[in-house]
Enzyme design. Structure first.
Site, PDB file in Angstrom:
ATOM      1  N   GLN A  41      42.898  39.848  37.316  1.00  0.00           N
ATOM      2  CA  GLN A  41      42.168  39.764  38.582  1.00  0.00           C
ATOM      3  C   GLN A  41      41.797  41.172  39.034  1.00  0.00           C
ATOM      4  OE1 GLN A  41      44.814  38.436  41.622  1.00  0.00           O
ATOM      5  NE2 GLN A  41      43.260  38.270  43.219  1.00  0.00           N
ATOM      6  N   GLY A  42      40.515  41.486  39.007  1.00  0.00           N
ATOM      7  CA  GLY A  42      40.076  42.833  39.354  1.00  0.00           C
ATOM      8  C   GLY A  42      39.510  42.900  40.763  1.00  0.00           C
ATOM      9  N   SER A  87      41.504  44.791  43.710  1.00  0.00           N
ATOM     10  CA  SER A  87      41.890  46.030  44.396  1.00  0.00           C
ATOM     11  C   SER A  87      41.300  47.263  43.723  1.00  0.00           C
ATOM     12  CB  SER A  87      43.409  46.165  44.416  1.00  0.00           C
ATOM     13  OG  SER A  87      43.985  45.031  44.993  1.00  0.00           O
ATOM     14  N   GLU A 132      45.680  31.611  45.628  1.00  0.00           N
ATOM     15  CA  GLU A 132      46.804  32.505  45.363  1.00  0.00           C
ATOM     16  C   GLU A 132      47.925  32.235  46.361  1.00  0.00           C
ATOM     17  OE1 GLU A 132      45.700  36.657  45.670  1.00  0.00           O
ATOM     18  OE2 GLU A 132      47.207  37.225  44.188  1.00  0.00           O
TER      19      GLU A 132
HETATM   20  C1  LIG Z   1      53.086  43.950  41.864  1.00  0.00           C
HETATM   21  C2  LIG Z   1      51.670  44.012  42.299  1.00  0.00           C
HETATM   22  C3  LIG Z   1      50.708  43.339  41.575  1.00  0.00           C
HETATM   23  C4  LIG Z   1      49.360  43.383  41.956  1.00  0.00           C
HETATM   24  N1  LIG Z   1      48.435  42.739  41.197  1.00  0.00           N
HETATM   25  C5  LIG Z   1      47.118  42.825  41.535  1.00  0.00           C
HETATM   26  C6  LIG Z   1      46.117  42.258  40.707  1.00  0.00           C
HETATM   27  O1  LIG Z   1      46.413  41.632  39.689  1.00  0.00           O
HETATM   28  N2  LIG Z   1      44.833  42.390  41.036  1.00  0.00           N
HETATM   29  C7  LIG Z   1      44.451  43.045  42.177  1.00  0.00           C
HETATM   30  O2  LIG Z   1      43.271  43.109  42.448  1.00  0.00           O
HETATM   31  N3  LIG Z   1      45.379  43.627  42.996  1.00  0.00           N
HETATM   32  C8  LIG Z   1      46.694  43.542  42.683  1.00  0.00           C
HETATM   33  N4  LIG Z   1      47.634  44.147  43.482  1.00  0.00           N
HETATM   34  C9  LIG Z   1      47.169  44.951  44.616  1.00  0.00           C
HETATM   35  C10 LIG Z   1      47.497  44.398  45.999  1.00  0.00           C
HETATM   36  O3  LIG Z   1      46.675  43.304  46.294  1.00  0.00           O
HETATM   37  C11 LIG Z   1      47.312  45.545  46.995  1.00  0.00           C
HETATM   38  O4  LIG Z   1      48.279  46.522  46.694  1.00  0.00           O
HETATM   39  C12 LIG Z   1      47.481  45.104  48.422  1.00  0.00           C
HETATM   40  O5  LIG Z   1      46.425  44.259  48.821  1.00  0.00           O
HETATM   41  C13 LIG Z   1      47.572  46.300  49.378  1.00  0.00           C
HETATM   42  O6  LIG Z   1      46.553  47.224  49.185  1.00  0.00           O
HETATM   43  P1  LIG Z   1      46.892  48.781  49.022  1.00  0.00           P
HETATM   44  O7  LIG Z   1      47.882  48.901  47.956  1.00  0.00           O
HETATM   45  O8  LIG Z   1      45.621  49.501  48.885  1.00  0.00           O
HETATM   46  O9  LIG Z   1      47.605  49.199  50.363  1.00  0.00           O
HETATM   47  P2  LIG Z   1      46.874  49.553  51.735  1.00  0.00           P
HETATM   48  O10 LIG Z   1      45.863  48.534  52.048  1.00  0.00           O
HETATM   49  O11 LIG Z   1      46.476  50.985  51.705  1.00  0.00           O
HETATM   50  O12 LIG Z   1      48.089  49.382  52.724  1.00  0.00           O
HETATM   51  C14 LIG Z   1      49.052  50.409  53.004  1.00  0.00           C
HETATM   52  C15 LIG Z   1      49.854  49.994  54.225  1.00  0.00           C
HETATM   53  O13 LIG Z   1      48.970  49.874  55.351  1.00  0.00           O
HETATM   54  C16 LIG Z   1      49.079  48.581  55.915  1.00  0.00           C
HETATM   55  N5  LIG Z   1      47.769  48.138  56.415  1.00  0.00           N
HETATM   56  C17 LIG Z   1      46.562  48.220  55.803  1.00  0.00           C
HETATM   57  N6  LIG Z   1      45.619  47.628  56.533  1.00  0.00           N
HETATM   58  C18 LIG Z   1      46.216  47.133  57.631  1.00  0.00           C
HETATM   59  C19 LIG Z   1      45.781  46.408  58.769  1.00  0.00           C
HETATM   60  N7  LIG Z   1      44.516  46.015  58.942  1.00  0.00           N
HETATM   61  N8  LIG Z   1      46.702  46.087  59.702  1.00  0.00           N
HETATM   62  C20 LIG Z   1      48.001  46.452  59.560  1.00  0.00           C
HETATM   63  N9  LIG Z   1      48.462  47.127  58.524  1.00  0.00           N
HETATM   64  C21 LIG Z   1      47.589  47.472  57.558  1.00  0.00           C
HETATM   65  C22 LIG Z   1      49.555  47.711  54.779  1.00  0.00           C
HETATM   66  O14 LIG Z   1      50.180  46.542  55.262  1.00  0.00           O
HETATM   67  C23 LIG Z   1      50.501  48.627  54.044  1.00  0.00           C
HETATM   68  O15 LIG Z   1      51.738  48.631  54.688  1.00  0.00           O
HETATM   69  C24 LIG Z   1      48.985  44.111  43.120  1.00  0.00           C
HETATM   70  C25 LIG Z   1      49.966  44.784  43.853  1.00  0.00           C
HETATM   71  C26 LIG Z   1      51.296  44.739  43.455  1.00  0.00           C
HETATM   72  C27 LIG Z   1      52.316  45.468  44.274  1.00  0.00           C
END
Ligand SMILES: Cc1cc2nc3c(=O)[nH]c(=O)nc-3n(C[C@H](O)[C@H](O)[C@H](O)COP(=O)(O)OP(=O)(O)OC[C@H]3O[C@@H](n4cnc5c(N)ncnc54)[C@H](O)[C@@H]3O)c2cc1C
Lengths: 373, 397
Positions: free
Chosen positions: B129-130, B132, B247
């Site tokens: 799933q692409g 992020s 999901e």
């Molecule tokens: C084990 C694992 C597997 C994954 N697999 C996939 C995958 O297969 N495909 C894929 O596409 N992605 C995948 N992801 C990515 C995942 O969906 C993202 O990490 C997640 O959506 C958070 O985005 P970020 O890491 O950029 O954090 P950020 O969005 O930068 O968040 C950082 C912090 O800020 C907070 N924050 C951000 N925006 C807000 C808001 N509006 N209000 C309050 N707080 C906020 C967050 O809650 C977090 O605490 C995976 C992640 C993990 C950990």
């Protein structure tokens, strides 16, 4: 598999909501709180006319013959409206003790007036140790008379009779005591929740009618406590629903920094947590009601899950409700504290979270070795 | 309200139960030593999925014409629960089965369905799933990977990150910006990309657990036929949301049984381990902590049953999925902490031969659960969703 109310149950719940919302608006609750007993005879009579006081008992005693899930649905709405008075003590608690423990003659004598609304009743269980465990009952019953003191007796001030747990020659016994019997004296124990009064009840050579002894008394007492616990967690669920509704409404209208405070995430997340706590309390309550009603093997554990969860959830939801209301939440005038007081009293009644977790542990992990006793 | 299974449901449960007891591979361990054996483990899971497929159980909720058996929601729940109860291995193509397949069934053209669905079921083609990107996580609509139209192809350039199973995947469900200069959720498309195409570069990302289960994926002038767009060009946001709903709705199903199995194991261990000079099972603090874990697992199970019943009675999966996402993820973190408390010094051991408990899976899970409140939408984002979409509070951002 269907985990939802039937159409009839939903209708019952809706009509309960309508009835209690109309009969118990906050000014009425506040008026009753200030009275000595928090009891309103006119309201009680209307509740009896609607059949609420006989809801879970068979028709032969004048009841509606419905199940515990139905009772839970009605109690949820009572808790939502914060209905004051002796329903919990009379129907799920004392009523179930009689229904589960007494022979047919005694059932007719005591249950029928409960169903018809003529009598109110309560359970006298706790003593100095304030233990909810039937093992700890010590008050002696000898030659048909009681001597000693019961504490924290709910709504004793308006009860026509008490179901008293006592010890008769080493065995547990349940005995019915008329409020007007010789040697009965009552003393109020003013407490946090003024909508549900507590009393110390003293017996001095008081005559009592034994309705169950030994194993039968134990089973009946356990059944009554389990039923009442689920009725209570249903009330707690309703109370949490009301607190959430009040809090969300406030968060939408109160403005600071030029915005509704509900737009601030710190506030929004407190509201979201309240919803999560509420839904968990609701799910575990209705499951426990169903499990008890159907005598499922895990029924008693399910009751403890519901009570352990709701005890902490209601208080935690209350903490957030007050916080979101700011200074307003700390005033007497605002209704949230009425629910918060009920939350604390409900947390304690029939055993707090730690008590019920230990009960679960005993079922799931085996008994803990006891140093004392 | 009736929580007993209907006769048909019971029959279905017995059928799957019998099949599982005859087919779940013996000696399968949930955790094998990461790194070197990760690929080997994956091939093992692929073989298992093929067996499930041959038995007619893969994608059971999919319509029969696409290789499923058109199972009801309740049957799907029973299936998930029985898989968990039998301690069956997970299937290799998790994301294909749970996300890409259902989204393709909803949005795909007949040709796309014919092309993609069967290889998802029999694990011939593994999906990732692409979504992020480095600068688009919670704020998915900020994504920048671009797809420029060139005749009957799109040319994709950009970078995705945290792509689970990127290293194993043959295909990727990619969300791209197909209208140059568009903003937010407008101008996005959902496109199916061949991971073996020239210009796709998958690089390992090591997780805090030590494994490299997820990846960075770079796209440089990758040519993708226009017919690989799922749904309409420019409507990618809605297609992506549909994937995210799947999901949240499915990830939690059956989890309570896995947690319950872990709980039972902790009870077992509590009788073997000692604390303050007596069996841990008799220690009042441990008793309280374990009963607390049991309470939370039950609450999650019962909430799930209520939601499923509501949907089965004609409701739609909605934002309450966020409540369950919060419960299973946060509960799991608290649960693993309780496990660590029970095991004391032994809980930290990751390998044998001296003193390790359950091949170090508790130490591993303790770390792994930190990801639970991040993947599939962070806890904060779930609380925003509840605040706004369920409680009707004004949007906070
Ligand atoms: C084990 C694992 C597997 C994954 N697999 C996939 C995958 O297969 N495909 C894929 O596409 N992605 C995948 N992801 C990515 C995942 O969906 C993202 O990490 C997640 O959506 C958070 O985005 P970020 O890491 O950029 O954090 P950020 O969005 O930068 O968040 C950082 C912090 O800020 C907070 N924050 C951000 N925006 C807000 C808001 N509006 N209000 C309050 N707080 C906020 C967050 O809650 C977090 O605490 C995976 C992640 C993990 C950990």
């Amino acid at each position: 598999m269907n985990f939802g109310l039937t159409e009839e149950q939903q209708l019952l719940k809706n009509s309960a909501r309508e009835f209690f919302t109309a009969e118990c608006p906050p000014p009425e609750i506040r008026r009753l709180m200030e009275t000595e007993t928090a009891h309103d005879e006119a309201l009680w009579k209307k509740m009896a006319d609607q059949g609420w006081t006989g809801l879970p008992f068979p028709e032969e005693y004048g009841g509606m013959g419905l199940g515990l899930v139905d009772l839970a649905a009605a109690c949820e709405e009572m808790g939502q409206a914060l209905v004051p008075g002796a329903f919990l003590a009379t129907v799920p608690l004392a009523g179930t003790a009689i229904f589960a423990g007494a022979q047919d003659g005694a059932k007719k004598k005591y249950l029928a007036p409960i169903c018809s609304g003529q009598a109110r009743a309560t359970l006298a269980l706790l003593e100095k140790e304030a233990s909810w465990n039937s093992r700890d009952v010590a008050l002696p019953l000898t030659k048909g008379t009681l001597n000693g003191q019961k504490l924290f007796v709910m709504d004793a001030g308006v009860a026509s009779f008490f179901v008293c747990a006592a010890r008769q020659g080493g065995e547990l016994a349940l005995a019915v005591v008329d409020r007007r019997a010789a040697g009965v004296s009552l003393e109020a124990q003013p407490a946090l929740d003024a909508t549900r009064k507590l009393y110390a009840v003293t017996f001095h050579n008081t005559p009592a009618e034994v309705i169950a002894t030994g194993g039968a008394a134990l089973t009946a007492l356990d059944r009554a406590l389990d039923f009442a616990t689920v009725a209570l967690t249903a009330e707690m669920t309703g109370g949490m629903q009301r607190m959430l509704d009040l809090t969300v409404a406030y968060a939408k209208t109160r403005k600071q920094f030029g915005k509704p405070i509900g737009q601030f995430q710190a506030v929004q997340h407190m509201c979201a947590d309240m919803l999560i706590l509420l839904e968990g309390a609701r799910s575990s309550t209705y499951y426990a009601a169903w499990a008890l009603q159907e005598n499922a093997p895990d029924a008693r554990t399910a009751v403890s899950v519901a009570k352990a969860y709701a005890s902490e959830a209601y208080r935690e939801a209350g903490n957030r409700a007050i916080q979101v209301h700011g200074g307003m939440g700390f005033t007497w005038e605002n209704d949230v504290h009425l629910y918060y007081r009920r939350a604390k009293a409900s947390e304690i009644a029939f055993g707090d979270a730690a008590y019920h977790r230990e009960r679960m542990a005993a079922a799931l992990m085996g008994a803990a070795s006891r140093a004392a006793k | 309200m009736d929580l007993n299974l209907t006769p048909q449901e019971t029959e279905f449960r017995n059928e799957i139960r019998d099949w599982l007891s005859a087919n779940v591979p013996a000696g399968w361990k949930a955790r094998q030593d990461a790194e070197e054996s990760m690929r080997k483990r994956f091939e093992f899971l692929r073989e298992w999925q093929r067996k499930v497929f041959a038995g007619g159980w893969a994608g059971i909720s999919w319509p029969a014409e696409y290789g499923g058996r058109g199972a009801t929601l309740m049957e799907q729940v029973i299936f998930n629960e029985e898989m968990a109860r039998a301690a069956a291995p997970p299937m290799a193509n998790t994301l294909g089965l749970a996300l890409v397949g259902p989204t393709t069934i909803t949005y795909g053209t007949p040709a796309q369905k014919a092309r993609f669905l069967k290889p998802i079921l029999n694990a011939d083609e593994i999906w990732c799933q692409g979504f992020s990107e480095p600068n688009a996580g919670s704020d998915l609509a900020a994504l920048r990977t671009e797809a420029r139209r060139d005749g009957d192809h799109f040319v994709v350039n950009g970078q995705k990150v945290w792509t689970s199973y990127g290293w194993a995947a043959d295909w990727c469900a990619l969300v791209v910006r197909s209208e140059p200069g568009s903003e937010k959720h407008k101008g996005l498309s959902y496109i199916l990309v061949d991971m073996h195409a020239p210009g796709v570069d998958v690089r390992p990302l090591r997780q805090m657990t030590g494994e490299t289960e997820f990846n960075e994926v770079f796209f440089q002038d990758v040519r993708v036929p226009v017919e690989n767009v799922l749904g309409k060009v420019g409507d990618g946001w809605n297609v992506a949301i549909s994937t995210l709903m799947h999901e949240r709705a499915t990830l939690g199903a059956g989890l309570h049984i896995i947690y319950k199995r872990w709980f039972d194991r902790l009870v077992e261990l509590s009788h073997e381990l000692t604390r303050n000079g007596r069996p841990a099972a008799e220690d009042p603090v441990i008793r309280q902590r374990l009963a607390q874990a049991y309470t939370e697992i039950e609450v999650m199970r019962l909430n799930q049953m209520r939601i499923i019943s509501r949907i089965a009675n004609g409701g739609t999966p909605g934002p309450e999925g966020s409540i369950q996402k919060l419960l299973w993820s946060e509960l799991n973190q608290r649960f693993q902490q309780i496990a660590m408390e029970l095991m004391g010094a032994y809980g930290q051991l990751t390998k044998g031969p001296v003193g390790v408990i359950d091949e170090g899976q508790w130490a591993y899970q303790f770390l792994r659960t930190r990801g639970n409140t991040i993947e599939a939408g962070t806890s904060e984002v779930q609380r925003n969703i509840i605040g706004h979409f369920v409680l009707g509070l004004p949007k906070s951002y």
